[in-house]
Write an enzyme that holds these catalytic residues in place. Structure first.
Site, PDB file in Angstrom:
ATOM      1  N   HIS A 125       0.808  -1.412   0.138  1.00 17.94           N
ATOM      2  CA  HIS A 125       0.129  -0.093  -0.040  1.00 17.94           C
ATOM      3  C   HIS A 125       0.783   1.181   0.059  1.00 17.94           C
ATOM      4  CE1 HIS A 125      -3.254   2.609  -0.035  1.00 17.94           C
ATOM      5  NE2 HIS A 125      -2.662   3.268   0.797  1.00 17.94           N
ATOM      6  N   TYR A 173       2.040   5.567  -2.316  1.00 21.82           N
ATOM      7  CA  TYR A 173       2.366   6.946  -2.053  1.00 21.82           C
ATOM      8  C   TYR A 173       3.833   7.111  -2.520  1.00 21.82           C
ATOM      9  CZ  TYR A 173      -2.132   6.746   0.096  1.00 21.82           C
ATOM     10  OH  TYR A 173      -3.467   6.739   0.389  1.00 21.82           O
ATOM     11  N   HIS A 221      -9.550   1.314 -11.495  1.00 20.15           N
ATOM     12  CA  HIS A 221      -8.961   2.342 -10.645  1.00 20.15           C
ATOM     13  C   HIS A 221      -7.654   2.683 -10.736  1.00 20.15           C
ATOM     14  CE1 HIS A 221      -7.521   3.625  -6.660  1.00 20.15           C
ATOM     15  NE2 HIS A 221      -7.109   2.537  -6.705  1.00 20.15           N
ATOM     16  N   PHE A 222      -6.776   1.750 -11.035  1.00 19.82           N
ATOM     17  CA  PHE A 222      -5.335   1.987 -10.711  1.00 19.82           C
ATOM     18  C   PHE A 222      -4.624   2.578 -11.928  1.00 19.82           C
ATOM     19  CE2 PHE A 222      -4.430  -2.461 -10.585  1.00 19.82           C
ATOM     20  CZ  PHE A 222      -3.633  -2.545 -11.575  1.00 19.82           C
ATOM     21  N   HIS A 223      -5.500   2.649 -12.966  1.00 16.98           N
ATOM     22  CA  HIS A 223      -5.025   3.369 -14.229  1.00 16.98           C
ATOM     23  C   HIS A 223      -5.407   4.598 -14.291  1.00 16.98           C
ATOM     24  CE1 HIS A 223      -3.954  -0.643 -15.764  1.00 16.98           C
ATOM     25  NE2 HIS A 223      -3.052  -0.177 -16.479  1.00 16.98           N
ATOM     26  N   ARG A 261     -10.120  -9.415 -13.286  1.00 19.13           N
ATOM     27  CA  ARG A 261      -8.754  -8.840 -13.754  1.00 19.13           C
ATOM     28  C   ARG A 261      -7.763 -10.166 -13.951  1.00 19.13           C
ATOM     29  NH1 ARG A 261      -5.383  -6.606  -8.449  1.00 19.13           N
ATOM     30  NH2 ARG A 261      -3.889  -5.998 -10.043  1.00 19.13           N
ATOM     31  N   ARG A 262      -6.512  -9.795 -14.197  1.00 21.99           N
ATOM     32  CA  ARG A 262      -5.529 -10.959 -14.417  1.00 21.99           C
ATOM     33  C   ARG A 262      -6.012 -12.270 -15.228  1.00 21.99           C
ATOM     34  NH1 ARG A 262      -2.131 -10.494  -8.797  1.00 21.99           N
ATOM     35  NH2 ARG A 262      -0.754  -8.670  -9.651  1.00 21.99           N
TER      36      ARG A 262
HETATM   37  C1  HEM Z   1      -0.854   2.178 -22.836  1.00 24.14           C
HETATM   38  C2  HEM Z   1      -1.048   2.442 -21.660  1.00 24.14           C
HETATM   39  C3  HEM Z   1      -1.601   1.004 -20.890  1.00 24.14           C
HETATM   40  C4  HEM Z   1      -2.501   0.403 -21.135  1.00 24.14           C
HETATM   41  C5  HEM Z   1      -3.103   0.029 -22.554  1.00 24.14           C
HETATM   42  C6  HEM Z   1      -2.806  -0.694 -19.874  1.00 24.14           C
HETATM   43  C7  HEM Z   1      -3.538  -1.552 -19.937  1.00 24.14           C
HETATM   44  C8  HEM Z   1      -3.776  -2.347 -18.799  1.00 24.14           C
HETATM   45  C9  HEM Z   1      -4.940  -3.579 -18.625  1.00 24.14           C
HETATM   46  C10 HEM Z   1      -5.816  -3.850 -19.662  1.00 24.14           C
HETATM   47  C11 HEM Z   1      -4.508  -4.258 -17.535  1.00 24.14           C
HETATM   48  C12 HEM Z   1      -5.124  -5.387 -16.931  1.00 24.14           C
HETATM   49  C13 HEM Z   1      -4.672  -6.557 -17.395  1.00 24.14           C
HETATM   50  C14 HEM Z   1      -5.346  -7.645 -16.598  1.00 24.14           C
HETATM   51  O1  HEM Z   1      -5.693  -7.408 -15.292  1.00 24.14           O
HETATM   52  O2  HEM Z   1      -5.443  -8.734 -17.187  1.00 24.14           O
HETATM   53  C15 HEM Z   1      -3.349  -3.589 -16.820  1.00 24.14           C
HETATM   54  C16 HEM Z   1      -2.690  -3.946 -15.743  1.00 24.14           C
HETATM   55  C17 HEM Z   1      -1.747  -3.119 -15.132  1.00 24.14           C
HETATM   56  N1  HEM Z   1      -1.320  -2.002 -15.475  1.00 24.14           N
HETATM   57 FE1  HEM Z   1      -1.780  -1.149 -17.353  1.00 24.14          FE
HETATM   58  N2  HEM Z   1      -2.059   0.004 -19.084  1.00 24.14           N
HETATM   59  C18 HEM Z   1      -1.073   0.857 -19.338  1.00 24.14           C
HETATM   60  C19 HEM Z   1      -0.374   1.776 -18.739  1.00 24.14           C
HETATM   61  C20 HEM Z   1       0.247   1.351 -17.528  1.00 24.14           C
HETATM   62  C21 HEM Z   1       1.024   2.182 -16.698  1.00 24.14           C
HETATM   63  C22 HEM Z   1       1.458   3.441 -17.258  1.00 24.14           C
HETATM   64  C23 HEM Z   1       0.960   1.720 -15.511  1.00 24.14           C
HETATM   65  C24 HEM Z   1       1.748   2.305 -14.418  1.00 24.14           C
HETATM   66  C25 HEM Z   1       2.672   3.083 -14.325  1.00 24.14           C
HETATM   67  C26 HEM Z   1       0.395   0.604 -15.473  1.00 24.14           C
HETATM   68  C27 HEM Z   1       0.426  -0.251 -14.402  1.00 24.14           C
HETATM   69  C28 HEM Z   1      -0.592  -1.562 -14.576  1.00 24.14           C
HETATM   70  C29 HEM Z   1      -0.452  -2.520 -13.373  1.00 24.14           C
HETATM   71  C30 HEM Z   1       0.494  -2.314 -12.038  1.00 24.14           C
HETATM   72  C31 HEM Z   1      -1.326  -3.460 -13.702  1.00 24.14           C
HETATM   73  C32 HEM Z   1      -1.461  -4.859 -12.891  1.00 24.14           C
HETATM   74  C33 HEM Z   1      -0.773  -5.960 -13.280  1.00 24.14           C
HETATM   75  C34 HEM Z   1      -0.988  -7.322 -12.676  1.00 24.14           C
HETATM   76  O3  HEM Z   1      -2.350  -7.332 -12.457  1.00 24.14           O
HETATM   77  O4  HEM Z   1      -0.239  -7.875 -12.293  1.00 24.14           O
HETATM   78  N3  HEM Z   1      -0.212   0.252 -16.672  1.00 24.14           N
HETATM   79  N4  HEM Z   1      -2.926  -2.559 -17.719  1.00 24.14           N
HETATM   80 CU   LIG Z   2      -3.806   0.317  -0.982  1.00 24.22          CU
END
Ligand code: HEM
Ligand SMILES: [Cu+2]
Ligand SMILES: [Cu+2]
Lengths: 155, 555
Positions: free
Chosen positions: B230, B234, B381-383, B444-445
């Protein structure tokens, strides 16, 4: 340090809002009984299938309109895959995993909990309406994670 | 009217040799983001049932890509940027050069860590996602790589505290310049916060992956992960807050209203970020409901400094807008400098963060969490937090930082503006898709394209996810076009620029109790006490733990 009047109002409203939210949450938890999973005991992951109640997974009636579902997650399926319970009954899930972390989400309900190796998960809820729900493994558990699901049929 | 208390009034310039090291840290950050964004596109399209991942060279499965996406975006990009950026702000604010060997060591450990973890991920030996929950077992090089990345932040902390100590010796009795205070506070918080991951990775997972110990304890490692997991949000966010508090007001032509309140906000983050980790484990067995409730209340507490921030930053923007001729209740907003890409990126970032904050409060809401936990809602949320509020802030900062570090002019101001608007709309559309799908149970995932189950309502959700993700990708690529063009073709400038920082309307007190705010020692002790209250009872009844899980390579 001086804080402007308008800022004091803003922060006062923020605090009030948060307190109202917290009040509602605690009422729903302790007043209406919507609890989170708690400590329910430990289990040896390699011995799950020989340890009661997990030696006999499935659904059983345990009391008047009360049911118990013993559920095992293992890569990449649930046992049992299909769960049938009557509408309006109080259903308690007792669940664990034999290998890695899995999750259980019965979509459309608040039944949403993790299966962690070595821990027993237990949650209780009531399905009010007849119908069918997907039961999805929602924690990544390896290359076949997306194949892991089941169904809950409320009759 | 320059207020000397935000940063030293001498127009200090970092020595060229150190500027170069920081430049490479920023390059590493954006290099990581570049790779991460490409994978993001593949994931978003997968939710729209379009498979482009099959064309990615060397990609074995969806989860390998997802691991890369999480690690390079959430760990390499954010750490490298924070290390470089806050080293710069601290050094500038104190008007002191940094310790050169240590600065190199920060860069070195980051590069080594990235290469090691990158090797494990690229060869498919670490498809455990960026949360690496045991008993999924990755190659040891993955864990060692992550450990080195954490070590790079510790070295940065030593760098910053070292600079502060040197400054204090020469400036006894003076208040720490605000920009240095909030930068160092960020690292003070993270140093304490990172101990959980460090203990889990170094103490448990590395020996386990090397076969030195046979078993892991999944609940213990998970708890240690979220002890850090968490506050890490921050650590991602606070470098952006540093910019929002002391740079954005200047760029908007406004003034930061209150110096003391800004310090209080960062102190609250130091105190309250850490004792909240169980809100990621609301649905876990093995942790009592009472402890979860306590962490829930504290999480609501840490929402407070963010609301103060919303107020302060908005106030500063309003001052800027009114100075530019804005009137009325909202017209000042339109009068802001919408042609300055550094400013526009960060204003748009604040807008997505508003939605990110609201959805975050919902996540934190105890049993309400059961409605959305581990559904597509969560990446929705986190995007809007790290994936845009932080990322767009860092892109906005890059629009002045890269020219500053390279003594060049920005190339493609118009394109820079377009890149941010496209990314902004993209993230809103993608989040709309993920959030609505998540509310309807879409997980998700999960490689949706291959999943044997589905619901009709997920179709629109998936399509919006794919569409929004594509827009984000396009916005991101336009950003990289600007960045690369600037580095390659930007006109050299001879006169060194200073970094932009604001003055404050209300300066810090030099007498009375407020002076005590600058004593990190007391705040660290208070933070540790809170951590003991929040985690002590759980550890007391849980330890020595439940080490019964052998490792699995299910990938
Ligand atoms: C073109 C830009 C981006 C797209 C299209 C994108 C798309 C996605 C999608 C669709 C997921 C969900 C995948 C799933 O749960 O199966 C994901 C997960 C995630 N994204 Fe992005 N994302 C982008 C940029 C970013 C950026 C800039 C960050 C952080 C700086 C980020 C951090 C994360 C994280 C931490 C996860 C979770 C991974 C996990 O569940 O293990 N993403 N993203
Ligand atoms: Cu948290
Ligand atoms: Cu799974």
């Amino acid at each position: 340090m001086t804080v402007e009047r308008i800022e004091k109002i803003f922060l006062g409203l923020t605090a009030a809002m948060l307190l109202v939210f917290l009040g509602a949450l605690f009422y729903s938890a302790f007043g209406m009984g919507m609890h989170l999973p708690d400590r329910e005991g430990e289990i040896l992951p390699s011995e799950v299938r020989n340890t009661p109640p997990f030696d006999d997974p499935g659904v059983r009636e345990v009391g008047d309109n009360q049911y118990e579902v013993v559920l095992i997650g293992a890569a990449w399926s649930f046992t049992p895959r299909e769960i049938r319970v009557p509408a309006g009954a109080e259903v308690t899930f007792i669940a664990t995993t034999t290998d890695v972390i899995h999750g259980v989400h019965i979509e459309g309900t608040r039944l949403n909990f993790m299966l962690i190796p070595g821990q027993i998960s237990k949650v209780t809820s009531t399905f009010r309406e007849p119908g069918e729900h997907l039961m999805i493994c929602h924690e990544y558990c390896g290359a076949g994670h997306h194949l892991m699901y089941g169904r809950v049929i409320v009759e | 009217m320059k207020n000397p208390t935000v940063a030293s009034p001498e127009g200090f310039q970092l020595p060229d040799s150190q500027r170069r090291v920081i430049r490479w840290m920023i390059y590493l950050a954006f290099g990581a983001l570049f790779i991460g964004i490409i994978n993001g596109l593949g994931q978003a399209l997968n939710y729209a049932r379009v498979d482009i991942l099959q064309y990615f060279p060397g990609m074995r499965n969806y989860y390998q890509g997802l691991t890369v996406h999480g690690v390079v975006n959430a760990i390499v990009f954010t750490f490298a940027f924070a290390n470089g950026f806050l080293a710069l702000t601290t050094s500038r604010a104190l008007a002191r050069p940094l310790n050169t060997p240590l600065l190199w060591a920060v860069l070195g450990t980051m590069v080594a860590g990235t290469l090691l973890a990158g090797y494990a991920m690229a060869t498919g030996q670490a498809s455990v996602l960026y949360t690496f929950y045991p008993p999924l077992l990755a190659h040891w090089s993955f864990y060692v790589g992550l450990a080195l990345l954490v070590v790079s932040t510790w070295l940065t902390a030593i760098l910053l505290f070292g600079a502060l100590r040197g400054w204090r010796k020469e400036n006894e009795g003076k208040r720490i310049p605000l920009m240095a205070f909030i930068s160092v506070a960020t690292y003070a918080m993270w140093t304490l916060a990172s101990l959980g991951i460090a203990i889990s990775v170094v103490g448990l997972l590395i020996p386990w992956s090397l076969g030195l110990i046979a078993h892991s304890d999944p609940l213990l490692s998970r708890t240690l992960f979220w002890y850090s997991g968490h506050p890490i949000v921050y650590f991602w966010l606070l470098p952006a807050y540093v910019s929002w508090y002391v740079m954005v007001p200047r760029q908007a032509g406004g003034t930061l209203f209150s110096d003391p309140l800004t310090r209080v906000v960062f102190i609250m983050f130091l105190l309250l970020s850490i004792p909240t980790g169980f809100h990621h484990q609301y649905t876990d067995p093995g942790i009592s409901g009472g402890m979860k409730a306590l962490h829930g209340v504290l999480t609501f507490g840490v929402f407070f400094p963010s609301m103060v921030t919303a107020f302060s930053v908005m106030y500063a923007l309003e001052i800027g807008g009114r100075r530019r001729g804005g009137t009325g209740l909202a017209n000042w907003f339109l009068k802001l400098d919408w042609k300055n890409p550094a400013l526009v990126a960060q204003i748009l970032a604040m807008l997505t963060f508003t939605l990110g904050g609201i959805t975050g409060l919902i996540n934190a809401s105890y049993n309400l969490n059961q409605a959305i936990h581990n559904t597509a809602w969560v990446p929705g949320h986190f995007h809007m937090t790290v994936g845009s509020a932080v990322t767009m802030s860092f892109m906005g900062i890059a629009f002045w930082l890269i020219p500053y570090l390279n003594r060049q002019e920005l190339v493609g101001r118009g394109l820079a503006l377009v890149s941010q608007w496209v990314y902004f709309f993209g993230v809103l559309v993608m989040a709309r898709g993920l959030i609505s799908g998540g509310l309807d149970g879409m997980p998700r995932r999960t490689e949706m394209l291959e999943a044997p189950y589905s619901k009709p309502s997920w179709e629109l959700a998936g399509m919006l996810t794919g569409l929004g993700g594509t827009l984000m990708f396009v916005g991101g690529m336009l950003f990289f076009a600007v960045l690369i063009a600037t580095v390659l073709f930007g006109k050299k400038t001879d006169t060194p620029e200073d970094i932009p920082f604001t003055d404050t309307h209300q300066p810090p007190a030099t007498t009375g109790w407020e002076v005590k705010l600058d004593s990190f020692r007391y705040w660290l002790i208070a933070a540790i006490v809170l951590i003991l209250i929040a985690y002590g009872p759980f550890l007391a009844q849980y330890l020595p733990g439940n080490f019964t899980s052998t490792g699995y390579r299910f990938f």
